[in-house]
Design a protein around this motif. Structure first.
Motif, PDB file in Angstrom:
ATOM      1  N   GLU A 251      54.134 -14.489  -2.391  1.00 29.69           N
ATOM      2  CA  GLU A 251      54.193 -14.779  -0.955  1.00 29.69           C
ATOM      3  C   GLU A 251      54.324 -16.272  -0.686  1.00 29.69           C
ATOM      4  OE1 GLU A 251      51.860 -11.146   1.228  1.00 29.69           O
ATOM      5  OE2 GLU A 251      50.667 -12.867   0.620  1.00 29.69           O
ATOM      6  N   TRP A 252      53.614 -17.079  -1.459  1.00 28.50           N
ATOM      7  CA  TRP A 252      53.663 -18.519  -1.231  1.00 28.50           C
ATOM      8  C   TRP A 252      55.047 -19.090  -1.523  1.00 28.50           C
ATOM      9  CZ3 TRP A 252      54.958 -21.402  -5.474  1.00 28.50           C
ATOM     10  CH2 TRP A 252      54.738 -20.840  -6.730  1.00 28.50           C
TER      11      TRP A 252
ATOM     12  N   ASP B  66      57.912 -17.474  -0.818  1.00 25.92           N
ATOM     13  CA  ASP B  66      58.656 -17.224   0.418  1.00 25.92           C
ATOM     14  C   ASP B  66      58.294 -18.252   1.479  1.00 25.92           C
ATOM     15  OD1 ASP B  66      60.204 -15.021  -0.349  1.00 25.92           O
ATOM     16  OD2 ASP B  66      58.571 -13.615   0.049  1.00 25.92           O
ATOM     17  N   ALA B  67      56.998 -18.597   1.537  1.00 26.57           N
ATOM     18  CA  ALA B  67      56.553 -19.612   2.495  1.00 26.57           C
ATOM     19  C   ALA B  67      57.174 -20.967   2.169  1.00 26.57           C
ATOM     20  CB  ALA B  67      55.028 -19.704   2.489  1.00 26.57           C
TER      21      ALA B  67
ATOM     22  N   GLN C 275      50.277 -13.196   4.037  1.00 33.03           N
ATOM     23  CA  GLN C 275      50.521 -12.467   5.281  1.00 33.03           C
ATOM     24  C   GLN C 275      49.275 -12.423   6.166  1.00 33.03           C
ATOM     25  OE1 GLN C 275      53.198 -10.895   6.733  1.00 33.03           O
ATOM     26  NE2 GLN C 275      54.535 -11.809   5.201  1.00 33.03           N
TER      27      GLN C 275
ATOM     28  N   GLN D 291      56.826 -17.349   5.794  1.00 31.83           N
ATOM     29  CA  GLN D 291      57.459 -16.293   5.004  1.00 31.83           C
ATOM     30  C   GLN D 291      58.615 -15.651   5.762  1.00 31.83           C
ATOM     31  OE1 GLN D 291      55.009 -13.374   2.866  1.00 31.83           O
ATOM     32  NE2 GLN D 291      53.266 -14.757   3.077  1.00 31.83           N
TER      33      GLN D 291
ATOM     34  N   ARG E 281      62.414 -15.632   4.378  1.00 29.90           N
ATOM     35  CA  ARG E 281      63.207 -14.437   4.079  1.00 29.90           C
ATOM     36  C   ARG E 281      64.464 -14.341   4.936  1.00 29.90           C
ATOM     37  NH1 ARG E 281      57.949 -10.364   3.634  1.00 29.90           N
ATOM     38  NH2 ARG E 281      57.155 -11.246   1.675  1.00 29.90           N
TER      39      ARG E 281
END
Length: 360
Positions: free
Chosen positions: A11-12, A14-15, A277, A286, A290
Motif C-alpha cells: 500500500e505504501w 501506491d502512496a 487504507q 493510494q 493507482r
C-alpha cells in the motif's frame, strides 16, 4: 502466464506513486502554468532532481515478477499489452491536447513530434521503450543455465554509460546543452529520454529482485546517516557550488538523484503505517497512485495559465513556503479535475480499456 508468484500489494508503494504524481503536476504548474524556470523556485529545482527518476524507479520496481516463466507466449502477451496500454491512450490524448492547447492543429502536432518531450506526452512512450528492452533482457536472461546477479548489473552499468552521453554535448548531438545541428532521429523518437532515465528503472528493478537484502541494507544503522551526508554535499554542489566542471559535473547530480529517490522510498517504507487504507492521507495518495496514467494523460488540459503569478515569483524569488504551497495546491486542484474527467470517461468499458488500460 503461469508461474507468476503474486504477493500482497504494498500500500505504501501506491502512496509513493501518488506522492510522485503530485510532484510531477506541481512542477508542470510551475513551468507551464506560471511560465517559470525551476531555478526561480527555491523548491522546484530541488524536487525536479528526483521526481522523474523516482517515477521510473517505482516502474522498474513493479516490473519485476518473481517466478514468471519467460516463454514466447508470455513475452508476446506482455509486450502486446504494454504496446496497447502505452500507445493508444498517448496518441489519443496527444492529438486531443494539440487541438485544445495549440493554435493550429497541424503545426502544433508537427512541432510536438519534432521535440523529445512531445508536448509533455513523452513519458508513456519512453516507458514503453524501457519495457521492451527489459522484456527482451528477461527473455534471454531466462535462457541462462545459471541464475546470477551479473546480467542485470551489467545492463545497469551499460545504461549508466548511455545516461552519461546525455551530458556530453561535445561528443553527442542529443546531449542537453548542444547548440549545433540537432539529431532529428533522437528528437522524433525521444530515445535520448530513454538514455536519461533507464538507469533509475533498472535500479528499482534490482531493489525488487533482491528485496530482502535491500531491506537489510536500508535497516542497518550506518546506511541512512551516510547517504544523508553524501546527498547534502552532492545536492549543494549540483545546485549551488558547482565545484566540478564540464564532464565531471554530472557526478554530484547523478549521486544526488539516486540518493534522494532512495531516501523518499525509505521514508514511505519506514512510515508505512501512515499510508494504509486506514488513514485519510494513505487512501488519498493510494487513489492518486493507482490513477497515475489517467492523471498524466489528462492533467495537461487543466494546467492554469497564470503568467502574472510567474512575474511575481520572478521578482520575489526563493520563497520556499509560498511557491511550494501554491504549486502543490494548484496541482491538487488539477489532479482533482483530471480524476473527475477520468471517472466520467470510465463509465464506458470501451474507454476504460483503451484509454486507461483497464478491462475490469
Amino acid at each position: 502466464m503461469a508461474g507468476v508468484t503474486r504477493k500482497p500489494r504494498l500500500e505504501w508503494l501506491d502512496a509513493l506513486r501518488g506522492f510522485t504524481m503530485i510532484l510531477v503536476v506541481s512542477s508542470h504548474v510551475w513551468g507551464f502554468g506560471f511560465g517559470l524556470s525551476p531555478k526561480v523556485s527555491s523548491s522546484m529545482q530541488f524536487l525536479i532532481m528526483f521526481r522523474m527518476p523516482l517515477f521510473f524507479f517505482v516502474s522498474g520496481f513493479l516490473a519485476y515478477k518473481a517466478g514468471l516463466v519467460w516463454d514466447f507466449k508470455t513475452f508476446g502477451t506482455l509486450l502486446a499489452k504494454k504496446v496497447r496500454v502505452q500507445t493508444i491512450p498517448t496518441i489519443v490524448f496527444f492529438l486531443f491536447g494539440a487541438v485544445i492547447l495549440g493554435t493550429e492543429f497541424e503545426a502544433t502536432v508537427m512541432d510536438w513530434l519534432s521535440k523529445p518531450l512531445k508536448g509533455g506526452y513523452w513519458f508513456t512512450i519512453v516507458l514503453l521503450y524501457m519495457f521492451i528492452v527489459y522484456y527482451i533482457f528477461c527473455f534471454f536472461e531466462s535462457r541462462l543455465k545459471v541464475k546470477s546477479w551479473i546480467p542485470i548489473t551489467v545492463l545497469f552499468f551499460i545504461s549508466l554509460g548511455f545516461y552519461e552521453t546525455c551530458y556530453q554535448p561535445e561528443y553527442f548531438d542529443w546531449a542537453f546543452g548542444w547548440r549545433g545541428p540537432q539529431n532529428e532521429f533522437m528528437n522524433y523518437s525521444s530515445i535520448n529520454q530513454l538514455f536519461m532515465y533507464f538507469p533509475f528503472f533498472l535500479y528499482g528493478n534490482i531493489v525488487r529482485r533482491y528485496w530482502d537484502r535491500a531491506q537489510r541494507v536500508m535497516d542497518s544503522r550506518w546506511f541512512y546517516p551516510v547517504i544523508v551526508i553524501l546527498v547534502i554535499f552532492a545536492a549543494l554542489d549540483s545546485l549551488k557550488w558547482h565545484t566540478l566542471r564540464m564532464t565531471w559535473a554530472i557526478i554530484p547530480l547523478t549521486l544526488a538523484r539516486f540518493i534522494l529517490l532512495t531516501m523518499v522510498f525509505m521514508y514511505f517504507r519506514h512510515y508505512h503505517q501512515y499510508f494504509t487504507q486506514r488513514t485519510v492521507v494513505g487512501r488519498s495518495l493510494q487513489y492518486i497512485g493507482r490513477r497515475t496514467l489517467d492523471i498524466y494523460l489528462i492533467h495537461y488540459l487543466f494546467l492554469p495559465n497564470l503568467p502574472t503569478i510567474g512575474s511575481f515569483f520572478n521578482q520575489y524569488r526563493h520563497n520556499f513556503v509560498i511557491d511550494t504551497t501554491l504549486s502543490v495546491f494548484l496541482a491538487l486542484l488539477v489532479i482533482g479535475f483530471s480524476v473527475l474527467t477520468s471517472n466520467i470517461l470510465r463509465v464506458s468499458p470501451f474507454f476504460k480499456k483503451y484509454l486507461f488500460g483497464r478491462s475490469s
